[in-house]
Design an enzyme around this catalytic site. Structure first.
Site, PDB file in Angstrom:
ATOM      1  CB  CYS A   1      37.894  41.524  52.326  1.00 15.48           C
ATOM      2  SG  CYS A   1      36.783  41.060  53.679  1.00 15.48           S
TER       3      CYS A   1
ATOM      4  CG  HIS B   1      41.490  37.763  43.671  1.00 10.31           C
ATOM      5  ND1 HIS B   1      42.034  36.849  42.795  1.00 10.31           N
ATOM      6  CD2 HIS B   1      40.379  37.145  44.199  1.00 10.31           C
ATOM      7  CE1 HIS B   1      41.303  35.746  42.793  1.00 10.31           C
ATOM      8  NE2 HIS B   1      40.297  35.909  43.629  1.00 10.31           N
TER       9      HIS B   1
ATOM     10  CE  LYS C   1      43.435  42.784  53.396  1.00  8.97           C
ATOM     11  NZ  LYS C   1      43.484  43.998  52.591  1.00  8.97           N
TER      12      LYS C   1
ATOM     13  CB  CYS D   1      39.580  32.374  42.539  1.00  6.97           C
ATOM     14  SG  CYS D   1      38.209  33.418  43.051  1.00  6.97           S
TER      15      CYS D   1
END
Length: 388
Positions: free
Chosen positions: A210, A335, A331, A84
């Site tokens: 998540c 992502h 969030k 990431c």
């Protein structure tokens, strides 16, 4: 050596996209070039991030592909992969190339498609994401990253009294911020009650703890500070820290302190000549609500043990003492793995210019970005500031 400055920034909406990777990156790249007022032929090198295109779309050797697509064939073009933290590492290397005098004008950015548009469902994508964990010690157990960060967070709860309600406040804050960001994947608010009533994903995380799988791309143009004054509204990169930690969770001495983040932050603050107390706002890697709690402490923005309490008390809200993730963060903004790191740099650039639109923070003079990879084993921290 000379410092590097960002003079152009571009980013797609984060969400669901049908375009192939090269076309999606092209949208962000041309946005950054247009913002800087430069042409593809002005770029000396491309520092490009993509984490999982080979696994998700059978698309490798991407750096020359995207360079060719955006009219930059012939220049050095390198792909970076660091889970990431992929495009944050590409950005860090681009900064160092400019600082050293190796290149004068560079493009850094990244792209990823992680939604069902890849043809893969959530379980398949989760398995691919899990390839960033330890192959021998962790993958055979079936643990994936919700479980990894759940373990970190449960330890933090045990040590400091952090609660599930504290985590819910992080989700509520970031979703509220996301409603102001036109490029965010999610633009809806949630309540503490809704967050706490969601289905359990990995204790203590529920669904609203998540971040989503997202598609998207981001890019920035970097030049030396000596030539930055010839551009409109340059933003200086004053420090970039990069650190790693042991990978197996069981070998981490204190997993909940995310040591690599602390080391990278120390390096970045040292280069920038600032302390955490001088930071006006932050974009941190909140892949899970617990990850934001850990990051806020690792960066020194709140005292150790107070990350959850700070969110619940409004200290990290956009009108609080230290705004964290005014963009909505991972969030709510989303992502797209390979685009997340430079997406944070775009956010810092726009905030420091005063160009962040409806989610602009008042008086933003110094910002910090925190982008981690895998089970917090890689972290890149960047400090940026308004040119004096």
């Amino acid at each position: 050596m000379t410092r590097a400055s960002v003079v152009g920034a571009g980013m797609t909406e984060f969400g669901v996209h049908e375009e192939p990777l090269a076309e999606l990156f092209g949208e962000a790249a041309f946005g950054a070039l247009d913002d800087a007022g430069v042409e593809p032929g002005d770029i000396d090198a491309l520092y490009f991030g993509n984490a999982m295109g080979g696994q998700t779309e059978n698309d490798t050797h991407l750096a020359p592909k995207v360079a060719s697509h955006v009219g930059m064939a012939g220049i050095p073009a390198q792909r970076y992969e660091d889970a990431c933290a992929t495009s944050a590492n590409a950005f860090k290397n681009a900064v160092e190339a400019v600082e050293s005098g190796r290149h004068d004008v560079v493009l850094a950015g990244g792209v990823e498609r992680c939604t069902a548009e890849t043809g893969l469902d959530t379980p398949a994508m989760t398995r691919i994401f899990g390839s960033a964990s330890h192959r021998q010690y962790e993958q055979p157990t079936g643990i994936t990253f919700p479980g990894v960060f759940a373990l970190f967070t449960k330890r933090h709860m045990h040590e400091h009294g952090t609660t599930e309600e504290h985590l819910a406040h992080v989700a509520v804050k970031n979703h509220a911020n996301g409603t102001r960001n036109s490029k965010a994947h999610f633009g809806k608010e949630v309540t503490v009650e809704e967050a706490m009533e969601g289905p359990v994903v990995a204790d203590p995380f529920r669904l609203m703890d998540c971040c989503p799988f997202s598609d998207g791309a981001s890019a920035v143009v970097l030049v030396s500070e000596d030539s930055a004054d010839s551009f409109d509204a340059p933003v200086d990169v004053t420090g970039v820290g990069h650190a790693t930690d042991v990978v197996p969770i069981g070998d981490k001495e204190t997993p909940h302190v995310t040591q690599a983040a602390r080391d990278a932050a120390s390096e970045a603050y040292g280069q920038a000549g600032v302390s955490a107390a001088e930071v006006d706002f932050a974009e941190v890697h909140d892949c899970f609500t617990g990850a934001e709690v850990l990051a806020s402490e690792a960066l020194g923005l709140v005292p150790d043990g107070e990350g959850g309490f700070a969110a619940a008390e409004g200290r990290t809200a956009r009108d609080g003492e230290i705004p964290i993730n005014a963009s909505g963060g991972l969030k709510a903004k989303g992502h797209p793995i390979g685009a997340t790191g430079t997406g944070q740099i775009v956010e810092l650039t726009e905030q420091l210019r005063g160009d962040a639109g409806a989610h602009q923070l008042p008086g933003a003079g110094t910002g910090v970005a925190h982008n981690l990879g895998g089970d917090a084993a890689t972290t890149v921290v960047t400090v940026m500031g308004v040119r004096a």
